[in-house]
Design a protein around this motif. Structure first.
Motif: not given
Length: 312
Positions: A231-236, A278-287, A302-306, A308-312
């Motif tokens: 919630e409140g976090r984007e997925v890259g 390369q990782a498209v954003c900061d965050g945690m790899i969950f897939t 798939r990467i869960l961003q902190p 306020g992040g913006e997915a690419k």
């Protein structure tokens, strides 16, 4: 006690039977439904159903309520190692809620919904496909998040992914049951056609904890982890730009920074690295990609961003 909830005649004097096992003990009126086998190539839930049923058999005196286990909603798919319903090439989780006067698949889906409806909680267990491996997670639609997140926190998963409404298909079992008032949690874990025992053990601990919280289990339970909630976090999404063989150098649960090297796509013919992933954003790899053959556009991670992040 084993019960048939649907039976459809097939050719050569055979029948398609959808069965459940009901375990009932005590005077409690709570009911939990454990559902799996909607897709024939998803086997993690098969082992989980065995684990839960076997453990409760050995400690039946601690059960105070009703547990319904539906191990194979798509038994022909499981028997033939086919994701969809064989012969029809039809994804069963795109047919709900079904109808009593429709096709074979629609009649079966209607009977399944009718039988599960009224449960206090339903846990709908899925694996990923053969291409991707998923960290143990629960997927919830935005409209149901307020109701379901408290229950999701009890199930010992690593991650709760709250989807936007547009991503939730109305033809799924979970959407159908939730819309009819039966709280249903969709679990995704592991990889298709495999059993990851440690993930099954993790979710087993969560199921027993949920039963304890519902007041239908009096026995001991293991501590559960606090999941990360999207919630409140984007997925890259990390997709391949080239065809070849994907070789990851990152793992599940890794926290990465944008631009970090998480794997390579290599070409066996030329013995070259055709893409440094390369990782498209900061965050945690969950897939993370499990099946190594990829083409342009193939999903790699798939990467869960902190927050306020913006997915690419």
């Amino acid at each position: 006690m084993t019960e048939k909830i649907a039976s459809i005649p097939l050719a050569v004097n055979e029948s398609l039977n959808i069965q459940k096992r009901r375990i009932r003990h005590g005077t409690g009126n709570k009911r939990l439904s454990l559902v799996t086998g909607t897709h024939g190539d998803e086997l993690e839930g098969q082992y989980l159903a065995y684990m839960v049923g076997n453990y409760i058999d050995e400690h039946i005196e601690d059960l105070d309520g009703t547990l319904d286990i539906y191990p194979a909603l798509n038994p022909m798919g499981i028997d033939s190692i086919t994701r969809s319903i064989p012969m029809f090439d039809l994804d069963m989780n795109r047919v709900f809620p079904g109808t009593k006067s429709g096709t074979m698949a629609e009649v079966i889906c209607s009977a399944i919904v009718e039988d599960i409806a009224g449960s206090d909680v339903c846990i709908d267990v899925h694996s990923s496909n053969i291409f991707l491996k998923e960290i143990p997670q629960i997927r919830i639609s935005v409209p149901t998040a307020k109701t379901l997140v408290p229950y999701a926190k009890m199930l010992n998963v690593d991650f709760v992914w709250i989807h936007e409404s547009a991503t939730v298909l109305e033809s799924t079992l979970a959407h159908t049951l939730n819309s009819r008032g039966t709280k249903t949690l969709v679990v995704e874990m592991g990889v298709g056609m495999r059993i990851t025992k440690e993930y099954c053990q993790q979710l087993f601990d969560g199921v027993m904890n949920l039963m304890k919280e519902l007041g239908m289990w009096k026995g001991d339970t293991s501590p559960v982890r606090e999941p990360v909630i999207s919630e409140g976090r984007e997925v890259g999404f990390v997709n391949s730009d080239a065809a070849g063989i994907f070789v990851p150098c990152a793992n599940f649960g890794d926290t990465v920074k944008q631009g970090d090297h998480i794997g390579d796509v290599v070409d066996p013919l030329t013995s070259t690295v055709v893409e440094k992933v390369q990782a498209v954003c900061d965050g945690m790899i969950f897939t993370l990609r499990e099946y190594p053959v990829v083409y342009g556009g193939s999903l790699l991670a798939r990467i869960l961003q902190p927050a306020g992040g913006e997915a690419k």
